[in-house]
Write a protein that holds these residues in place. Structure first.
Motif, PDB file in Angstrom:
ATOM      1  N   GLU A 179      17.538   0.677 -32.394  1.00 26.60           N
ATOM      2  CA  GLU A 179      18.765   1.086 -33.061  1.00 26.60           C
ATOM      3  C   GLU A 179      19.664  -0.117 -33.335  1.00 26.60           C
ATOM      4  OE1 GLU A 179      19.472   4.155 -34.069  1.00 26.60           O
ATOM      5  OE2 GLU A 179      17.559   4.912 -33.285  1.00 26.60           O
ATOM      6  N   ASP A 180      20.565   0.049 -34.284  1.00 25.41           N
ATOM      7  CA  ASP A 180      21.556  -0.996 -34.580  1.00 25.41           C
ATOM      8  C   ASP A 180      22.337  -1.326 -33.314  1.00 25.41           C
ATOM      9  OD1 ASP A 180      20.660  -0.464 -37.112  1.00 25.41           O
ATOM     10  OD2 ASP A 180      22.602   0.162 -37.925  1.00 25.41           O
ATOM     11  N   GLY A 181      22.651  -2.609 -33.128  1.00 24.50           N
ATOM     12  CA  GLY A 181      23.509  -3.028 -32.035  1.00 24.50           C
ATOM     13  C   GLY A 181      22.956  -2.777 -30.652  1.00 24.50           C
ATOM     14  N   SER A 182      21.624  -2.812 -30.508  1.00 28.00           N
ATOM     15  CA  SER A 182      20.998  -2.482 -29.220  1.00 28.00           C
ATOM     16  C   SER A 182      21.012  -3.628 -28.213  1.00 28.00           C
ATOM     17  CB  SER A 182      19.537  -2.061 -29.440  1.00 28.00           C
ATOM     18  OG  SER A 182      19.438  -0.889 -30.204  1.00 28.00           O
ATOM     19  N   PHE A 183      21.190  -4.869 -28.667  1.00 26.92           N
ATOM     20  CA  PHE A 183      20.969  -6.009 -27.780  1.00 26.92           C
ATOM     21  C   PHE A 183      22.138  -7.002 -27.801  1.00 26.92           C
ATOM     22  CE2 PHE A 183      16.779  -4.453 -29.080  1.00 26.92           C
ATOM     23  CZ  PHE A 183      16.197  -4.244 -27.828  1.00 26.92           C
ATOM     24  N   ASP A 184      22.296  -7.672 -26.651  1.00 23.83           N
ATOM     25  CA  ASP A 184      23.249  -8.779 -26.542  1.00 23.83           C
ATOM     26  C   ASP A 184      22.628 -10.078 -27.042  1.00 23.83           C
ATOM     27  OD1 ASP A 184      25.338  -7.274 -25.039  1.00 23.83           O
ATOM     28  OD2 ASP A 184      23.771  -7.190 -23.502  1.00 23.83           O
ATOM     29  N   VAL A 185      21.313 -10.210 -26.832  1.00 22.22           N
ATOM     30  CA  VAL A 185      20.603 -11.449 -27.175  1.00 22.22           C
ATOM     31  C   VAL A 185      19.235 -11.082 -27.763  1.00 22.22           C
ATOM     32  CG1 VAL A 185      19.662 -13.636 -26.309  1.00 22.22           C
ATOM     33  CG2 VAL A 185      21.710 -12.650 -25.237  1.00 22.22           C
ATOM     34  N   VAL A 186      18.848 -11.797 -28.809  1.00 23.05           N
ATOM     35  CA  VAL A 186      17.479 -11.747 -29.328  1.00 23.05           C
ATOM     36  C   VAL A 186      16.887 -13.141 -29.180  1.00 23.05           C
ATOM     37  CG1 VAL A 186      16.026 -11.487 -31.374  1.00 23.05           C
ATOM     38  CG2 VAL A 186      17.885  -9.873 -30.960  1.00 23.05           C
ATOM     39  N   THR A 187      15.723 -13.227 -28.540  1.00 22.91           N
ATOM     40  CA  THR A 187      15.047 -14.513 -28.398  1.00 22.91           C
ATOM     41  C   THR A 187      13.714 -14.472 -29.143  1.00 22.91           C
ATOM     42  OG1 THR A 187      13.903 -13.861 -26.364  1.00 22.91           O
ATOM     43  CG2 THR A 187      16.051 -14.905 -26.122  1.00 22.91           C
ATOM     44  N   SER A 188      13.268 -15.635 -29.591  1.00 19.00           N
ATOM     45  CA  SER A 188      11.923 -15.760 -30.160  1.00 19.00           C
ATOM     46  C   SER A 188      11.517 -17.224 -30.083  1.00 19.00           C
ATOM     47  CB  SER A 188      11.862 -15.274 -31.611  1.00 19.00           C
ATOM     48  OG  SER A 188      10.510 -15.197 -32.033  1.00 19.00           O
ATOM     49  N   MET A 189      10.558 -17.506 -29.205  1.00 17.92           N
ATOM     50  CA  MET A 189      10.122 -18.878 -28.980  1.00 17.92           C
ATOM     51  C   MET A 189       8.711 -19.071 -29.528  1.00 17.92           C
ATOM     52  SD  MET A 189      12.854 -19.945 -27.654  1.00 17.92           S
ATOM     53  CE  MET A 189      12.392 -21.587 -27.080  1.00 17.92           C
ATOM     54  N   LEU A 190       8.607 -19.855 -30.577  1.00 16.33           N
ATOM     55  CA  LEU A 190       7.367 -20.240 -31.263  1.00 16.33           C
ATOM     56  C   LEU A 190       6.810 -19.159 -32.184  1.00 16.33           C
ATOM     57  CD1 LEU A 190       5.404 -22.127 -28.418  1.00 16.33           C
ATOM     58  CD2 LEU A 190       7.102 -23.025 -30.002  1.00 16.33           C
TER      59      LEU A 190
END
Length: 288
Positions: A129-140
């Motif tokens: 859903e919209d606005g579900s997370f405080d942080v999005v990470t993606s490494m590589l």
């Protein structure tokens, strides 16, 4: 009549691009289904330069992720960052295109008695859903995105972030590839800059697997974040010096210490931060 021809051409082009992107994603999924069981043996590589590279990634992520935060790890793989973020006390959701990679990750979580929500899916169409997370990470993992999907992926990341939330990424720097097309950290997984491919060699099956692999320039990232409505707040170069030194040189503890100290001082300072072998970037979704 000419406008109708033009419209049909645009539709045909869009269909072709969509087919290419779908085929590339199917290839990525297939490759990681094949190598999942051996993936942790393949990354990271061994040696002082690899150790410095990995430590820089960890320092960047764990200086910005806090216990209790809701974190989405996109392209989480076997959990190189998912597991330690869960151990830190973050509420982590992992997303990966390969079920086999997620199965390996689940085994790790069970072994450590940790919790994370694992989801098989596509970064261009996030199941949240919209606005579900405080942080999005993606490494590589972003390097496997079809070029035509890049804006969708960054837009999706922005969508699922709360206002004021942050995206943290690590990608290879295409600017450096203008000077050096070899793979500094090549061991068994080798990036082919000219062909824009990642080659998995010396696999258990004896076969070589190939997946699409696209690097990013600092300018690419600034444009993608801006289009998605996010603002870059931190761009750090990873391996600004150590990537150019042989492991034999870095095995000298005095040299390694000096290099590490210089990298810490220069990695956040323009223009040196744009010259990292890889780039570590934080961008913020503005608060309403």
């Amino acid at each position: 009549m000419s406008s109708q021809v033009s419209e049909k051409s645009e539709i045909a082009g869009a269909d072709l691009n969509g087919s290419v992107a779908a085929a590339q994603k199917a290839t990525v999924r297939s490759v990681y289904q094949q190598v999942a069981a051996e993936y942790d043996e393949r990354i990271p590589g061994a040696g002082p330069a690899d150790d410095m590279f990995t430590q820089a990634e960890r320092d960047f992520i764990f200086s910005k992720v806090r216990p209790g935060q809701r974190v989405l790890d996109m392209g989480c793989g076997t959990g190189r960052f998912t597991v330690p973020m869960a151990a830190l006390g973050a509420e982590v959701s992992g997303l990966d295109i390969s079920r086999a990679m997620l199965d390996v990750l689940q085994e790790k979580l069970d072994k450590e008695n940790l919790q994370a929500s694992l989801n098989e899916g596509d970064m261009a169409n996030l199941p949240f859903e919209d606005g579900s997370f405080d942080v999005v990470t993606s490494m590589l993992a972003l390097m496997h995105i079809p070029v035509d999907d890049r804006e969708k992926v960054f837009a999706e990341a922005a969508r699922v972030l709360r206002p004021g939330g942050r995206m943290l990424i690590g990608v290879k720097n295409s600017l450096i590839e203008q000077f050096f097309q070899g793979d500094r950290f090549a061991a068994v997984d080798i990036t082919d800059v000219e062909s824009k491919e990642l080659r998995f060699t010396q696999t258990r099956s004896g076969e070589e697997y190939v997946a699409p692999w696209y690097s990013f320039s600092p300018q690419d990232l600034n444009a993608l974040f801006a289009t998605a409505g996010m603002v870059v707040t931190h761009l750090r170069g990873n391996s600004t010096i150590s990537a150019w030194l042989a492991d034999e040189v870095l095995r000298d503890s005095g040299v390694a210490g000096t290099v590490r100290s210089l990298e810490l001082k220069l990695s956040d300072v323009p223009p040196f931060n744009h010259l990292g072998y890889h780039l570590l970037v934080e961008a913020v979704k503005p608060a309403r």
